[in-house]
Each structure stands twice: as C-alpha cells, then as structure tokens.
Scaffold this active site. Structure first.
Site, PDB file in Angstrom:
ATOM      1  CE  LYS A  13     -41.592  73.690  23.418  1.00  0.00           C
ATOM      2  NZ  LYS A  13     -40.604  74.268  23.309  1.00  0.00           N
ATOM      3  NE  ARG A  88     -42.266  69.244  18.634  1.00  0.00           N
ATOM      4  CZ  ARG A  88     -41.973  69.456  19.596  1.00  0.00           C
ATOM      5  NH1 ARG A  88     -42.009  68.574  21.022  1.00  0.00           N
ATOM      6  NH2 ARG A  88     -40.429  70.264  20.321  1.00  0.00           N
ATOM      7  NE  ARG A 127     -32.392  72.811  23.861  1.00  0.00           N
ATOM      8  CZ  ARG A 127     -33.453  72.840  23.477  1.00  0.00           C
ATOM      9  NH1 ARG A 127     -33.991  73.133  23.969  1.00  0.00           N
ATOM     10  NH2 ARG A 127     -33.593  72.335  22.001  1.00  0.00           N
ATOM     11  NE  ARG A 160     -32.302  67.936  21.907  1.00  0.00           N
ATOM     12  CZ  ARG A 160     -33.448  69.193  22.080  1.00  0.00           C
ATOM     13  NH1 ARG A 160     -34.345  69.108  23.587  1.00  0.00           N
ATOM     14  NH2 ARG A 160     -34.545  69.024  21.074  1.00  0.00           N
ATOM     15  NE  ARG A 171     -35.460  70.088  17.404  1.00  0.00           N
ATOM     16  CZ  ARG A 171     -34.898  70.993  17.978  1.00  0.00           C
ATOM     17  NH1 ARG A 171     -33.310  71.024  17.700  1.00  0.00           N
ATOM     18  NH2 ARG A 171     -35.125  71.629  19.413  1.00  0.00           N
TER      19      ARG A 171
HETATM   20  P1  ADP Z   1     -37.890  71.407  21.617  1.00  0.00           P
HETATM   21  O1  ADP Z   1     -38.535  71.932  22.119  1.00  0.00           O
HETATM   22  O2  ADP Z   1     -36.036  71.876  21.359  1.00  0.00           O
HETATM   23  O3  ADP Z   1     -38.230  71.332  19.688  1.00  0.00           O
HETATM   24  P2  ADP Z   1     -38.111  68.847  21.969  1.00  0.00           P
HETATM   25  O4  ADP Z   1     -37.714  67.917  23.200  1.00  0.00           O
HETATM   26  O5  ADP Z   1     -39.487  68.875  23.069  1.00  0.00           O
HETATM   27  O6  ADP Z   1     -36.966  69.683  22.052  1.00  0.00           O
HETATM   28  O7  ADP Z   1     -38.446  67.360  20.773  1.00  0.00           O
HETATM   29  C1  ADP Z   1     -37.533  67.002  20.057  1.00  0.00           C
HETATM   30  C2  ADP Z   1     -38.038  65.597  18.577  1.00  0.00           C
HETATM   31  O8  ADP Z   1     -38.588  65.246  19.721  1.00  0.00           O
HETATM   32  C3  ADP Z   1     -38.381  67.548  18.053  1.00  0.00           C
HETATM   33  O9  ADP Z   1     -37.573  67.874  17.334  1.00  0.00           O
HETATM   34  C4  ADP Z   1     -39.247  66.369  17.582  1.00  0.00           C
HETATM   35  O10 ADP Z   1     -38.442  65.367  16.197  1.00  0.00           O
HETATM   36  C5  ADP Z   1     -39.537  64.907  18.191  1.00  0.00           C
HETATM   37  N1  ADP Z   1     -40.763  64.878  19.215  1.00  0.00           N
HETATM   38  C6  ADP Z   1     -40.920  65.645  20.515  1.00  0.00           C
HETATM   39  N2  ADP Z   1     -42.542  65.669  20.697  1.00  0.00           N
HETATM   40  C7  ADP Z   1     -43.125  64.973  19.414  1.00  0.00           C
HETATM   41  C8  ADP Z   1     -44.284  65.113  19.164  1.00  0.00           C
HETATM   42  N3  ADP Z   1     -45.358  65.496  19.891  1.00  0.00           N
HETATM   43  N4  ADP Z   1     -44.927  64.766  17.756  1.00  0.00           N
HETATM   44  C9  ADP Z   1     -43.927  64.282  17.394  1.00  0.00           C
HETATM   45  N5  ADP Z   1     -42.246  64.278  17.127  1.00  0.00           N
HETATM   46  C10 ADP Z   1     -42.048  65.407  18.175  1.00  0.00           C
HETATM   47  P1  ADP Z   2     -37.916  74.671  25.208  1.00  0.00           P
HETATM   48  O1  ADP Z   2     -37.693  72.893  25.699  1.00  0.00           O
HETATM   49  O2  ADP Z   2     -38.452  75.047  24.114  1.00  0.00           O
HETATM   50  O3  ADP Z   2     -37.015  73.588  23.890  1.00  0.00           O
HETATM   51  P2  ADP Z   2     -35.139  75.175  27.034  1.00  0.00           P
HETATM   52  O4  ADP Z   2     -36.172  74.972  28.091  1.00  0.00           O
HETATM   53  O5  ADP Z   2     -34.506  73.740  26.594  1.00  0.00           O
HETATM   54  O6  ADP Z   2     -36.526  75.436  26.225  1.00  0.00           O
HETATM   55  O7  ADP Z   2     -34.873  76.042  26.766  1.00  0.00           O
HETATM   56  C1  ADP Z   2     -33.730  76.407  25.390  1.00  0.00           C
HETATM   57  C2  ADP Z   2     -32.020  77.643  25.624  1.00  0.00           C
HETATM   58  O8  ADP Z   2     -32.126  78.521  26.598  1.00  0.00           O
HETATM   59  C3  ADP Z   2     -31.666  76.265  26.784  1.00  0.00           C
HETATM   60  O9  ADP Z   2     -30.480  76.366  27.300  1.00  0.00           O
HETATM   61  C4  ADP Z   2     -32.421  77.683  28.162  1.00  0.00           C
HETATM   62  O10 ADP Z   2     -31.547  77.066  29.435  1.00  0.00           O
HETATM   63  C5  ADP Z   2     -32.300  78.908  27.391  1.00  0.00           C
HETATM   64  N1  ADP Z   2     -33.527  79.425  28.493  1.00  0.00           N
HETATM   65  C6  ADP Z   2     -34.541  78.876  28.151  1.00  0.00           C
HETATM   66  N2  ADP Z   2     -35.267  80.010  29.468  1.00  0.00           N
HETATM   67  C7  ADP Z   2     -34.509  80.894  27.910  1.00  0.00           C
HETATM   68  C8  ADP Z   2     -34.325  82.754  28.961  1.00  0.00           C
HETATM   69  N3  ADP Z   2     -35.916  83.123  29.833  1.00  0.00           N
HETATM   70  N4  ADP Z   2     -33.579  83.322  28.677  1.00  0.00           N
HETATM   71  C9  ADP Z   2     -32.005  83.498  28.359  1.00  0.00           C
HETATM   72  N5  ADP Z   2     -31.948  82.457  27.543  1.00  0.00           N
HETATM   73  C10 ADP Z   2     -33.378  80.759  28.097  1.00  0.00           C
END
Ligand code: ADP
Ligand code: ADP
Ligand code: ZN
Length: 216
Positions: A13, A88, A127, A160, A171
């Site tokens: 995302k 979420r 990541r 992270r 998660r």
């Molecule tokens: P990822 O896409 O890898 O799950 P994010 O950066 O979107 O990570 O979120 C990291 C953390 O921040 C989540 O695991 C949660 O603890 C918190 N968080 C992010 N967005 C929300 C939300 N909309 N509601 C509640 N917690 C959130």
């Molecule tokens: P999210 O915001 O949904 O948690 P990220 O954009 O941070 O996800 O992507 C998660 C990990 O996967 C990062 O290390 C990113 O570089 C990698 N990644 C993202 N899209 C792809 C893809 N299409 N193929 C392989 N790796 C990807």
C-alpha cells in the site's frame, strides 16, 4: 479524487501510494506514518499510540478517527486524498462515511491490493523504511540505489520495530479479524476494486492506473 487503499500489512500500500500520489497529485495520508512521526517526536499522541503499535495491536478507534478527521480538514485535502492504512475497522469506515456525508462528499473508490498470506512474511521482514520521508524499500525486491540510503532524501533507512517476526504474525491476525471485513463493507456499497498485488511493483501500479483512469 478520494481513494482508500486496502490490503494486508506488507501488501504494498505504502509503495503504491507514493506513485499514486505523484501521478494524481493528491496527498498520501498514511495513519502509520503519522503515528510514527508522533512517536519519534514523543508527542502525547505518539506516547499513546506506541503502546499498541509495538505489540502489533490497533490504536483505539476514537484516537485514530479524531486524528484522521483533523488531517482531512487541512487545506491540501480539498481536491482529494489517498488514505493508506485507514480505515482499519468497520467502525472507522462508518466514521469516514459519516464525515464525508456531512460534507456532501463521497469516496471515489477503495482499492484492495490482494496478496496471499504466503507472500507477506517475506515482504514484511525484508522491508526497510526511511524514517524521514516514509519511503519503503525491500532488501530483495526493491533495494535502494545506494546501500542503506533513501533514494528520495538520502537518510539512512531502518527496519521498523513492528516488522519483527512475532509482531508480524500478530498483525496478520489483527488484519484478518478487524480489517478484512472492510472488503465486504466496500463491496456492498459498490466501491471496491481489487488488484493482484503479487505482481512486480510497476505492474501493480499499471493495474491501479487502469482502474483510476486519467482523471484527477
Ligand atoms: P502496515 O501497513 O505494515 O500494517 P502501517 O504503517 O499502516 O503498517 O501501521 C502500523 C501500525 O500503526 C499498525 O499495526 C497499527 O498499530 C497502527 N495503525 C495504523 N493505522 C491504524 C488505524 N487506522 N487504526 C488503528 N491503528 C492503526
Ligand atoms: P504496506 O504499506 O501495505 O504495509 P509496503 O508498501 O511497505 O506495504 O510494502 C511492504 C514491503 O514489500 C516493502 O519492503 C516493499 O518494498 C515490498 N513490496 C511492495 N510491493 C511489492 C511487490 N509488488 N513485489 C515485491 N515486493 C513488494
Ligand atoms: Zn527518505
């Protein structure tokens, strides 16, 4: 254009959001990035959010919803925005619908980046992120040009804390229980598009652009 990005943690995302935001000139609003910024600045919001984030739990709805409402009322959001990581929970999605309704607005679409569980663990543990600008890299799939430095701003990239193995599993469970129901929520409102997130980063972006079209 107002868009919500859905998909499990690690789906891509954040990666796609950066490109969508550039292409369509709308701000990328990542609740995760906002929380992390507050944590690094030790604000009251950051101190509260940290308790949940490091355990892989969601930050409570009321805290999150108020934070997003504040953000969406800022000047740069008047021509649209891209929400990444919000909503979420169904409660958050309902709050967003009400917020939009009160303003006579509506979402254009929600885009779900579909990636099966088998792919997720490797994506999340590999990541690396830029703590300054939020750019996301992967040690294998998307390494930075200069080792350990952000392509965009040159900062040192880091792993992270919540991308460690055990928190990743928690998660994913939280996603399945609390966030996956949003797929039905948006689908029942005819606001859901799904893209195959297992493809290469640029191919996923092309699929997204086909769905969003050329309008801004
Ligand atoms: P990822 O896409 O890898 O799950 P994010 O950066 O979107 O990570 O979120 C990291 C953390 O921040 C989540 O695991 C949660 O603890 C918190 N968080 C992010 N967005 C929300 C939300 N909309 N509601 C509640 N917690 C959130
Ligand atoms: P999210 O915001 O949904 O948690 P990220 O954009 O941070 O996800 O992507 C998660 C990990 O996967 C990062 O290390 C990113 O570089 C990698 N990644 C993202 N899209 C792809 C893809 N299409 N193929 C392989 N790796 C990807
Ligand atoms: Zn950077």
């Amino acid at each position: 254009m107002k868009i919500v990005l859905l998909g499990p943690p690690g789906a891509g995302k954040g990666t796609q959001a950066k490109s969508i935001s550039n292409r369509y000139s709308i701000p990328h609003i990542s609740t995760g990035d906002i929380f992390r910024k507050n944590i690094s600045e030790n604000t009251p919001l950051g101190i509260e959010a940290k308790k949940y984030i490091n355990d892989g739990q969601l930050v409570p709805d009321d805290v999150t919803i108020n934070m997003v409402k504040d953000r969406l009322q800022q000047e740069d959001c008047k021509n649209g925005y891209l929400l990444d990581g919000f909503p979420r929970t169904v409660h958050q999605a309902e709050a967003l619908q009400l917020f939009l309704q009160d303003r006579g607005e509506s979402l254009d679409t929600s885009l779900c980046i579909d990636v099966p569980k088998e792919f997720i663990l490797e994506r999340m543990t590999g990541r690396r992120v830029c703590p300054s600008c939020g750019a996301s890299y992967h040690v294998k799939f998307n390494p930075p040009i200069v080792a350990s430095k952000c392509d965009v701003c040159g900062s040192d990239i880091i792993q992270r804390k919540d991308d460690a193995d055990e928190t990743v599993r928690e998660r994913l469970d939280v996603y399945e229980r609390q966030t996956q129901p949003l797929i039905d929520f948006y689908s029942s409102k005819d606001l859901l598009s799904v893209v195959d997130g297992t493809k290469a980063i640029n191919e996923v972006f092309e699929s997204i652009c086909r769905i969003l079209g050329s309008d801004k």
